[in-house]
Enzyme design. Structure first.
Site, mmCIF file in Angstrom:
data_model
loop_
_atom_site.group_PDB
_atom_site.id
_atom_site.type_symbol
_atom_site.label_atom_id
_atom_site.label_comp_id
_atom_site.label_asym_id
_atom_site.label_seq_id
_atom_site.Cartn_x
_atom_site.Cartn_y
_atom_site.Cartn_z
ATOM 1 N N ARG A 171 0.834 -1.206 0.000
ATOM 2 C CA ARG A 171 0.000 0.000 0.000
ATOM 3 C C ARG A 171 0.866 1.253 0.000
ATOM 4 O O ARG A 171 1.021 1.913 -1.019
ATOM 5 C CB ARG A 171 -0.951 -0.036 1.222
ATOM 6 C CG ARG A 171 -2.110 0.933 1.123
ATOM 7 C CD ARG A 171 -1.756 2.348 1.518
ATOM 8 N NE ARG A 171 -1.236 2.447 2.876
ATOM 9 C CZ ARG A 171 -0.671 3.543 3.360
ATOM 10 N NH1 ARG A 171 -0.538 4.636 2.608
ATOM 11 N NH2 ARG A 171 -0.205 3.583 4.606
ATOM 12 N N ASP A 172 1.522 1.523 1.105
ATOM 13 C CA ASP A 172 2.330 2.744 1.195
ATOM 14 C C ASP A 172 3.474 2.688 0.187
ATOM 15 O O ASP A 172 3.848 3.691 -0.421
ATOM 16 C CB ASP A 172 2.892 2.870 2.615
ATOM 17 C CG ASP A 172 3.221 4.291 2.998
ATOM 18 O OD1 ASP A 172 3.383 5.118 2.093
ATOM 19 O OD2 ASP A 172 3.334 4.574 4.201
ATOM 20 N N CYS A 195 4.294 9.087 0.367
ATOM 21 C CA CYS A 195 2.951 9.601 0.109
ATOM 22 C C CYS A 195 2.988 10.501 -1.124
ATOM 23 O O CYS A 195 3.767 11.450 -1.175
ATOM 24 C CB CYS A 195 2.474 10.394 1.335
ATOM 25 S SG CYS A 195 0.889 11.207 1.072
ATOM 26 N N ASN A 253 9.305 3.982 3.692
ATOM 27 C CA ASN A 253 9.041 3.567 5.073
ATOM 28 C C ASN A 253 10.321 2.957 5.637
ATOM 29 O O ASN A 253 11.226 2.608 4.890
ATOM 30 C CB ASN A 253 7.973 2.463 5.096
ATOM 31 C CG ASN A 253 6.631 2.948 4.645
ATOM 32 O OD1 ASN A 253 6.419 3.178 3.466
ATOM 33 N ND2 ASN A 253 5.706 3.095 5.572
HETATM 34 N N1 COA Z 1 -13.297 4.427 -3.915
HETATM 35 C C1 COA Z 1 -13.600 4.608 -5.238
HETATM 36 N N2 COA Z 1 -14.055 5.752 -5.739
HETATM 37 C C2 COA Z 1 -14.245 6.769 -4.888
HETATM 38 C C3 COA Z 1 -13.965 6.667 -3.523
HETATM 39 C C4 COA Z 1 -13.469 5.435 -3.044
HETATM 40 N N3 COA Z 1 -13.183 5.267 -1.761
HETATM 41 N N4 COA Z 1 -14.245 7.824 -2.933
HETATM 42 C C5 COA Z 1 -14.704 8.660 -3.875
HETATM 43 N N5 COA Z 1 -14.699 8.021 -5.067
HETATM 44 C C6 COA Z 1 -15.121 8.572 -6.360
HETATM 45 C C7 COA Z 1 -16.523 9.101 -6.293
HETATM 46 O O1 COA Z 1 -17.473 8.089 -6.567
HETATM 47 C C8 COA Z 1 -16.512 10.161 -7.371
HETATM 48 O O2 COA Z 1 -16.578 9.545 -8.626
HETATM 49 P P1 COA Z 1 -17.424 10.199 -9.833
HETATM 50 O O3 COA Z 1 -16.788 11.544 -10.064
HETATM 51 O O4 COA Z 1 -17.196 9.234 -10.953
HETATM 52 O O5 COA Z 1 -18.819 10.288 -9.339
HETATM 53 C C9 COA Z 1 -15.096 10.737 -7.239
HETATM 54 O O6 COA Z 1 -14.309 9.701 -6.639
HETATM 55 C C10 COA Z 1 -15.046 11.991 -6.394
HETATM 56 O O7 COA Z 1 -15.676 11.742 -5.156
HETATM 57 P P2 COA Z 1 -15.637 12.788 -3.934
HETATM 58 O O8 COA Z 1 -16.383 12.218 -2.803
HETATM 59 O O9 COA Z 1 -16.070 14.155 -4.448
HETATM 60 O O10 COA Z 1 -14.128 12.792 -3.547
HETATM 61 P P3 COA Z 1 -13.004 13.897 -3.723
HETATM 62 O O11 COA Z 1 -12.727 14.190 -5.143
HETATM 63 O O12 COA Z 1 -13.282 15.029 -2.810
HETATM 64 O O13 COA Z 1 -11.751 13.068 -3.132
HETATM 65 C C11 COA Z 1 -11.109 11.237 -1.687
HETATM 66 C C12 COA Z 1 -11.786 12.584 -1.802
HETATM 67 C C13 COA Z 1 -10.961 10.940 -0.213
HETATM 68 C C14 COA Z 1 -11.952 10.197 -2.352
HETATM 69 C C15 COA Z 1 -9.724 11.311 -2.385
HETATM 70 O O14 COA Z 1 -9.076 12.479 -1.995
HETATM 71 C C16 COA Z 1 -8.852 10.117 -2.086
HETATM 72 O O15 COA Z 1 -9.126 9.013 -2.512
HETATM 73 N N6 COA Z 1 -7.757 10.317 -1.336
HETATM 74 C C17 COA Z 1 -6.858 9.236 -0.956
HETATM 75 C C18 COA Z 1 -5.473 9.715 -0.953
HETATM 76 C C19 COA Z 1 -4.514 8.614 -0.550
HETATM 77 O O16 COA Z 1 -4.731 7.447 -0.733
HETATM 78 N N7 COA Z 1 -3.382 9.045 0.023
HETATM 79 C C20 COA Z 1 -2.369 8.155 0.432
HETATM 80 C C21 COA Z 1 -2.606 7.566 1.756
HETATM 81 S S1 COA Z 1 -1.788 8.453 3.046
HETATM 82 ZN ZN ZN Z 2 3.497 6.197 5.250
#
Ligand code: COA
Ligand code: ZN
Length: 312
Positions: free
Chosen positions: A15-16, A240, A249
């Site tokens: 994952r990370d 990240c 890590n």
């Molecule tokens: N799995 C799959 N799709 C997802 C989802 C999930 N968990 N969460 C949101 N989506 C999709 C929505 O269905 C939407 O799709 P659409 O445009 O086709 O309808 C789109 O993503 C946007 O959804 P929204 O709720 O508006 O999210 P956002 O654009 O504000 O983004 C997160 C928020 C949390 C979903 C996004 O920032 C994210 O996934 N971040 C993770 C970052 C990460 O993994 N960092 C590393 C770990 S430290």
């Molecule tokens: Zn980390």
């Protein structure tokens, strides 16, 4: 000094480690690595994340990766999920543990989750309601817990507020993530001691990055505080994508080498883990940061006639 006699090592490399790789690692390769970790005796693996595939394309195959795991008794397959949609996908895919995450700074939370911390706290409420009474374990992660690459020191009160929200909902434990390697031993001591004082027996895991070369030193600080769960990445990959300068890590094999030499059990076979790291190196096609995979464990000796004597 009394260390824990056994430590739970969680490998988060899939994952990370992989999330910031630009080139998509084929699902079969991820599954092969996952099963190598299991074969080496790793029983707690953060295998993927159910995040938006647009935000992190590398994790788009989360459900297939989980489905490819060789299930053995005692195995905990953990996944990251940021919102209700991620949790629903994770439950459907059969995850054993869901890790929810929020950053201890507004700037990093904005970059990582595209929302203010307050809104993420509401997401925790929603996820808690969705998972209450289910078999799945729930863990709360705090990103940039020891410092933020945009803001520097984080507000201990904000960190505590996030942990309090996880605790109120009866989460099984928390993880303090040192996303860009800003932790130092005194900071680890201060932060952990404060949380231990307020939250008593709430289990704490530590997640260090070796960005500034002191990852394992921070583990030593954690051990002194009695912390017995550490996250690490096979081969020392990691980082990240939403934090500038983030690097790997702490390396799982290097951590095991340290723990085993201290007489601390992990249940993991170091030699087999090194073999898994070599497979990862082949898949990535570049040398990895891990050091024990290059030098061998401390116990690996060389034949005397394998090296010429220095002759002037
Ligand atoms: N799995 C799959 N799709 C997802 C989802 C999930 N968990 N969460 C949101 N989506 C999709 C929505 O269905 C939407 O799709 P659409 O445009 O086709 O309808 C789109 O993503 C946007 O959804 P929204 O709720 O508006 O999210 P956002 O654009 O504000 O983004 C997160 C928020 C949390 C979903 C996004 O920032 C994210 O996934 N971040 C993770 C970052 C990460 O993994 N960092 C590393 C770990 S430290
Ligand atoms: Zn980390």
């Amino acid at each position: 000094m009394q260390w824990p006699t056994r430590v739970d090592v969680i490998d988060v490399g899939l994952r990370d480690g992989l999330q910031s790789e630009a080139a998509f690692v084929p699902t079969d390769a991820k599954i092969a690595l996952l099963n190598r970790l299991i074969d080496a005796g790793v029983r707690h693996i953060e295998a993927t994340s159910f995040v938006s595939p647009r935000a992190v394309p590398q994790m788009a195959d989360a459900a297939q990766v989980l489905a490819g795991a060789r299930r053995v008794p005692g195995l905990v397959l953990s996944v990251l999920a940021p919102n209700a949609k991620g949790v629903e996908r994770a439950l459907q895919a059969g995850a054993d543990e869901i890790v929810v995450f929020v950053s201890a700074s507004e700037s990093h939370n904005g970059k990582n989750l595209n929302r203010p911390v307050e809104r993420s706290l509401q997401d925790i409420d929603e996820i808690a309601a969705l998972t209450r009474g289910q078999q799945v374990k729930r863990k709360g992660a705090v990103a940039v817990a020891f410092g933020c690459p945009f803001e520097g020191d984080v507000d201990p009160d904000l960190l505590e507020r996030i942990v309090a929200r996880y605790a109120e909902h009866g989460f099984d434990g928390i993880t303090l993530g040192d996303t860009t390697g800003m932790a130092t031993p005194p900071l680890v001591e201060r932060t952990v001691a404060r949380l231990q004082q307020r939250f008593g027996n709430l289990p704490i895991s530590l997640h260090f990055h070796n960005t500034r070369g002191i990852g394992l030193v921070n583990v030593m600080a954690g051990l002194r505080l009695g912390i017995s769960t550490y996250e690490a990445s096979l081969g020392g990959i990691g980082g990240c994508p939403f934090a500038p300068g983030a690097t790997g890590n702490i390396c799982t094999e290097d951590l095991l080498n340290l723990l085993h030499e201290m007489g601390i059990q992990t249940g993991i076979d170091l030699d087999r883990l090194v073999q898994a790291a070599r497979l990862l190196e082949d898949i990535m096609g570049r040398p990895l940061p891990g050091q024990v995979m290059k030098a061998g464990p401390r116990s690996a000796l060389h034949r005397l006639d394998s090296v010429c004597a220095a002759q002037g």
